[in-house]
Motif scaffolding. Structure first.
Motif, PDB file in Angstrom:
ATOM      1  N   ILE A  72       0.889  -1.162   0.000  1.00 42.49           N
ATOM      2  CA  ILE A  72       0.000   0.000   0.000  1.00 42.49           C
ATOM      3  C   ILE A  72       0.928   1.213   0.000  1.00 42.49           C
ATOM      4  O   ILE A  72       1.843   1.300   0.833  1.00 42.49           O
ATOM      5  CB  ILE A  72      -0.882   0.043   1.274  1.00 42.49           C
ATOM      6  CG1 ILE A  72      -1.732  -1.195   1.400  1.00 42.49           C
ATOM      7  CG2 ILE A  72      -1.664   1.342   1.349  1.00 42.49           C
ATOM      8  CD1 ILE A  72      -3.057  -1.152   0.740  1.00 42.49           C
ATOM      9  N   VAL A  73       0.727   2.121  -0.918  1.00 43.22           N
ATOM     10  CA  VAL A  73       1.518   3.353  -0.998  1.00 43.22           C
ATOM     11  C   VAL A  73       0.549   4.517  -0.868  1.00 43.22           C
ATOM     12  O   VAL A  73      -0.495   4.536  -1.524  1.00 43.22           O
ATOM     13  CB  VAL A  73       2.302   3.432  -2.328  1.00 43.22           C
ATOM     14  CG1 VAL A  73       3.074   4.747  -2.429  1.00 43.22           C
ATOM     15  CG2 VAL A  73       3.256   2.238  -2.461  1.00 43.22           C
ATOM     16  N   ARG A  93      -2.479   0.385  -4.440  1.00 48.91           N
ATOM     17  CA  ARG A  93      -2.110  -1.002  -4.186  1.00 48.91           C
ATOM     18  C   ARG A  93      -1.210  -1.449  -5.335  1.00 48.91           C
ATOM     19  O   ARG A  93      -1.547  -1.243  -6.506  1.00 48.91           O
ATOM     20  CB  ARG A  93      -3.339  -1.911  -4.133  1.00 48.91           C
ATOM     21  CG  ARG A  93      -4.077  -1.787  -2.837  1.00 48.91           C
ATOM     22  CD  ARG A  93      -5.524  -1.455  -3.126  1.00 48.91           C
ATOM     23  NE  ARG A  93      -6.229  -1.165  -1.881  1.00 48.91           N
ATOM     24  CZ  ARG A  93      -6.475   0.069  -1.473  1.00 48.91           C
ATOM     25  NH1 ARG A  93      -6.075   1.102  -2.180  1.00 48.91           N
ATOM     26  NH2 ARG A  93      -7.124   0.286  -0.353  1.00 48.91           N
ATOM     27  N   THR A  94      -0.080  -2.047  -4.971  1.00 46.88           N
ATOM     28  CA  THR A  94       0.875  -2.443  -5.995  1.00 46.88           C
ATOM     29  C   THR A  94       1.669  -3.660  -5.541  1.00 46.88           C
ATOM     30  O   THR A  94       1.515  -4.131  -4.415  1.00 46.88           O
ATOM     31  CB  THR A  94       1.813  -1.269  -6.358  1.00 46.88           C
ATOM     32  OG1 THR A  94       2.503  -1.577  -7.569  1.00 46.88           O
ATOM     33  CG2 THR A  94       2.795  -0.945  -5.246  1.00 46.88           C
ATOM     34  N   THR A  95       2.524  -4.132  -6.418  1.00 44.13           N
ATOM     35  CA  THR A  95       3.396  -5.268  -6.113  1.00 44.13           C
ATOM     36  C   THR A  95       4.791  -4.755  -5.780  1.00 44.13           C
ATOM     37  O   THR A  95       5.168  -3.628  -6.120  1.00 44.13           O
ATOM     38  CB  THR A  95       3.492  -6.214  -7.319  1.00 44.13           C
ATOM     39  OG1 THR A  95       3.934  -5.473  -8.458  1.00 44.13           O
ATOM     40  CG2 THR A  95       2.155  -6.880  -7.608  1.00 44.13           C
ATOM     41  N   ALA A 146       4.983   3.847   2.380  1.00 42.41           N
ATOM     42  CA  ALA A 146       4.572   2.526   1.902  1.00 42.41           C
ATOM     43  C   ALA A 146       4.536   1.532   3.056  1.00 42.41           C
ATOM     44  O   ALA A 146       5.369   1.590   3.967  1.00 42.41           O
ATOM     45  CB  ALA A 146       5.525   2.042   0.821  1.00 42.41           C
ATOM     46  N   PHE A 147       3.554   0.639   2.977  1.00 40.73           N
ATOM     47  CA  PHE A 147       3.378  -0.413   3.969  1.00 40.73           C
ATOM     48  C   PHE A 147       3.177  -1.726   3.230  1.00 40.73           C
ATOM     49  O   PHE A 147       2.483  -1.767   2.224  1.00 40.73           O
ATOM     50  CB  PHE A 147       2.108  -0.174   4.808  1.00 40.73           C
ATOM     51  CG  PHE A 147       2.065   1.163   5.468  1.00 40.73           C
ATOM     52  CD1 PHE A 147       2.601   1.350   6.726  1.00 40.73           C
ATOM     53  CD2 PHE A 147       1.471   2.240   4.834  1.00 40.73           C
ATOM     54  CE1 PHE A 147       2.545   2.585   7.344  1.00 40.73           C
ATOM     55  CE2 PHE A 147       1.412   3.484   5.439  1.00 40.73           C
ATOM     56  CZ  PHE A 147       1.946   3.657   6.702  1.00 40.73           C
ATOM     57  N   THR A 148       3.731  -2.788   3.774  1.00 44.15           N
ATOM     58  CA  THR A 148       3.486  -4.095   3.170  1.00 44.15           C
ATOM     59  C   THR A 148       2.096  -4.586   3.553  1.00 44.15           C
ATOM     60  O   THR A 148       1.580  -4.264   4.622  1.00 44.15           O
ATOM     61  CB  THR A 148       4.522  -5.141   3.604  1.00 44.15           C
ATOM     62  OG1 THR A 148       4.506  -5.255   5.020  1.00 44.15           O
ATOM     63  CG2 THR A 148       5.906  -4.776   3.116  1.00 44.15           C
ATOM     64  N   ILE A 149       1.521  -5.332   2.654  1.00 46.19           N
ATOM     65  CA  ILE A 149       0.272  -6.024   2.938  1.00 46.19           C
ATOM     66  C   ILE A 149       0.679  -7.384   3.489  1.00 46.19           C
ATOM     67  O   ILE A 149       1.245  -8.204   2.770  1.00 46.19           O
ATOM     68  CB  ILE A 149      -0.591  -6.165   1.663  1.00 46.19           C
ATOM     69  CG1 ILE A 149      -0.979  -4.782   1.132  1.00 46.19           C
ATOM     70  CG2 ILE A 149      -1.821  -7.026   1.951  1.00 46.19           C
ATOM     71  CD1 ILE A 149      -1.690  -4.819  -0.215  1.00 46.19           C
TER      72      ILE A 149
END
Length: 105
Positions: free
Chosen positions: A6-7, A60-62, A86-89
């Protein structure tokens, strides 16, 4: 499994938020961009405390697209020094995470 992110950024107008959201998705850098707002903000800038209204854009991205997404956001952002965090999912439905991967190709 690929990593997912998530950015988040904020901009000063709804139009700027919509344009930034659209341009990242059009470029295949984000599967989606959500615009939230208006939000009230209080911040310190150049030694002064100010208040204003902003709009938040959440992408939402990779993992393999994250750096390019962040560069795109900075390059197309109306602020000189924008917030881009940015946070990791950490977990999500496999079907949803697969969609993020497909939508960013």
């Amino acid at each position: 499994m690929a990593d997912f992110w998530i950015v988040i950024t904020t901009v000063d107008t709804q139009d700027a938020a919509r344009k930034l959201s659209r341009s990242t998705v059009d470029a295949g850098l984000a599967a989606s961009g959500q615009v939230t707002g208006p939000i009230e903000t209080t911040y310190r800038h150049l030694g002064e405390v100010s208040e204003g209204t902003e709009y938040q854009v959440t992408f939402r991205t990779t993992g393999d697209r994250r750096e390019a997404l962040e560069k795109h956001v900075v390059d197309h952002h109306p602020y000189d020094s924008p917030e881009v965090i940015a946070f990791t999912i950490d977990a999500g439905r496999a079907e949803y995470l697969d969609w993020i991967t497909r939508a960013t190709r």
